[in-house]
Design an enzyme around this catalytic site. Structure first.
Site, short mmCIF file in Angstrom:
data_model
loop_
_atom_site.label_atom_id
_atom_site.label_comp_id
_atom_site.label_asym_id
_atom_site.label_seq_id
_atom_site.Cartn_x
_atom_site.Cartn_y
_atom_site.Cartn_z
N GLY A 129 -6.43 6.41 3.29
CA GLY A 129 -6.37 4.95 3.46
C GLY A 129 -4.94 4.45 3.41
O GLY A 129 -4.00 5.24 3.44
N ASN A 130 -4.78 3.14 3.36
CA ASN A 130 -3.43 2.57 3.24
C ASN A 130 -3.49 1.30 2.39
O ASN A 130 -4.55 0.87 1.97
CB ASN A 130 -2.83 2.31 4.63
CG ASN A 130 -3.67 1.36 5.45
OD1 ASN A 130 -3.85 0.20 5.07
ND2 ASN A 130 -4.20 1.83 6.57
N ARG A 131 -2.32 0.72 2.15
CA ARG A 131 -2.22 -0.38 1.18
C ARG A 131 -2.47 -1.76 1.77
O ARG A 131 -2.25 -2.76 1.10
CB ARG A 131 -0.80 -0.42 0.60
CG ARG A 131 -0.47 0.72 -0.30
CD ARG A 131 0.97 0.52 -0.78
NE ARG A 131 1.58 1.76 -1.18
CZ ARG A 131 1.42 2.32 -2.36
NH1 ARG A 131 0.67 1.75 -3.27
NH2 ARG A 131 2.00 3.47 -2.64
#
Ligand code: CTP
Length: 437
Positions: free
Chosen positions: A214-216
């Site tokens: 995932g990412n932020r």
């Protein structure tokens, strides 16, 4: 309008007589905690739902409903004159009818006549009352008089029924109020009938039954765009991946996705039916080659047993689909670029190169890293147009940035197609009035 010292503003919160009055406490709290002075002016019937003591305790100021309550202070003139923002929530059908016709039969309506600051009505009522031609005429009149009338949310109403007419989430009311404090003319009703397809949040690429890549991304910028576009009259579909805990924007259809492939499917399927596509989502560039059916186990100290493959570039794919005629030539396509800059090139250089590479009409460039942009409430950047036009976006809330990006989209679509790489015809007649409100 009186300018309060050190960013402290005078906010008047008018409360109408509807059950949603109980939710307004959170809005009052938001503005007092932000350091603003808040005066609550309920109607008589609002006090049947929430007592004056609640409003006095939350605002730290006395509360009255009548012009004759505080005669030496001439409150009905002073409160309006000194206000920097008036929010009416819930705005009932009766209260909007009185405001639209300039009645001054209590302290709240008198205050509305003396206020020269932005005024935001936040309606809440049953669907039938909201849709009634009398209410719609009053809404139109209030907008013509310069007020902002928020499009209500849809969902559960008092009792068992549901439909349009729900008070938007208090977080949303606060964000829209903050926006009007930053930019009083940020919400003109000028995108009526324009269809927007906006992606937001991060994708999650499944690895096995318990893990993902995932990412932020918090999704705040995409949500802010959806929120501002809907309140300017647009028909908005928001395709949302993983986000922070965000209030759903009122009047917006939300489609949930998880992976880049799901996002690609939704955007590709829906883009031909829309007018403006905005890719604000943070799409994972890579995904695991395959998704393991059971949890992947450690294999000693060696490298992880995970192979990655490249995800489709959705934005470039949409531009290509438009070029090949699968998406109508009039659809405007907007991309985002989160850049850090490096030892050779600055953020803006990377943005210009990306605009050329992706082939979209507008590219919104933000600087990221060092606590900038991701997850933050404030943002800054540039809008780069394919014709070389560049607009700096000053530091402000993501909702403010959204309102300026929408201005650039509107300019693109009303400017005789001049900024379009393919010179496509303009689609928006900003003066057209195609629906009742
Ligand atoms: N984007 C997309 N599909 C991808 C990756 C990105 O549609 N697989 C979109 C994003 O939503 C954004 C724009 O492309 O609107 C730019 O995203 P960014 O991650 O900055 O671009 P990349 O093409 O991944 O470039 P970089 O090599 O700088 O990561």
């Amino acid at each position: 309008m009186a300018e309060a010292a050190s960013g402290r503003k005078n906010i008047v919160i008018g409360v109408g007589g509807g059950i949603a009055a109980y939710k307004v406490g959170s809005v009052i709290r938001h503005f007092t905690e932000a350091g603003h002075g808040v005066r609550v002016i309920p109607t008589e019937s609002a006090l049947k739902f929430v007592g004056a003591a609640t409003f006095e305790a939350l605002s730290g100021n006395p509360v009255s409903t009548e012009v004759f309550d505080d005669v030496p202070q001439v409150a009905h003139v002073r409160l309006g004159q000194e206000a920097d923002l008036v929010i009416i929530a819930p705005a009932t059908a009766d209260l909007m009818a009185r405001a639209a016709t300039g009645r001054a039969d209590d302290l709240l309506t008198s205050t509305l006549l003396t206020a020269r600051c932005p005024v935001m009505f936040v309606p809440a009522m049953h669907t039938e009352m909201w849709e009634h031609p009398a209410t719609q005429t009053n809404v139109r009149t209030l907008r013509e008089q310069g007020a902002t009338v928020i499009t209500p949310a849809s969902g559960r109403l008092t009792g068992v029924d549901s439909g349009a007419g729900r008070l938007p989430d208090p977080q949303e009311i606060a964000l829209l109020g903050e926006l009007l404090l930053e930019r009083p003319d940020a919400l003109p009703y000028d995108l009526r009938g324009v269809k927007f397809l906006i992606s937001a949040g991060g994708t999650r690429e499944p690895l096995d039954p318990v893990r993902y890549l995932g990412n932020r991304s918090s999704g705040k910028q995409g949500y802010a765009l959806a929120r501002a576009a809907a309140q300017r009259g647009a028909q908005v579909t928001l395709v949302a991946g993983a986000t922070a805990d965000l209030a759903p924007p009122a009047g917006v259809e939300i489609v949930r996705i998880k992976s880049a492939e799901q996002l690609s499917d939704e955007m590709t399927k829906r883009a031909p039916e829309t007018d403006v596509v905005i890719m604000a989502a943070a799409v994972a560039d890579f995904r695991p080659m395959s998704v393991a059916e059971s949890k992947i186990k450690k294999t000693g100290d060696g490298p992880a047993p995970i192979e990655l493959t490249t995800n489709p570039d959705i934005l470039a794919g949409l531009v290509e689909a438009r070029r090949s005629g699968q998406i109508p030539g009039e659809v405007s396509i907007v991309g985002f670029a989160a850049e850090t800059g490096d030892e050779h090139h600055g953020v803006l250089d990377h943005g210009r190169a990306k605009l050329a590479r992706k082939g979209c009409d507008l590219l919104v460039v933000n600087a990221v890293g060092d606590g900038k942009a991701f997850g933050m409430d404030h943002n800054t950047g540039w809008v780069l147009a394919a014709d070389g036009h560049e607009t700096a976006l000053p530091l402000g809330t993501k909702t403010l940035m959204a309102s300026r990006i929408l201005d650039a989209v509107l300019a693109l679509r009303t400017d005789e197609g001049a900024m379009r790489p393919d010179g496509g015809a303009p689609k928006v007649d900003a003066t057209a009035n195609t629906d009742p409100v």
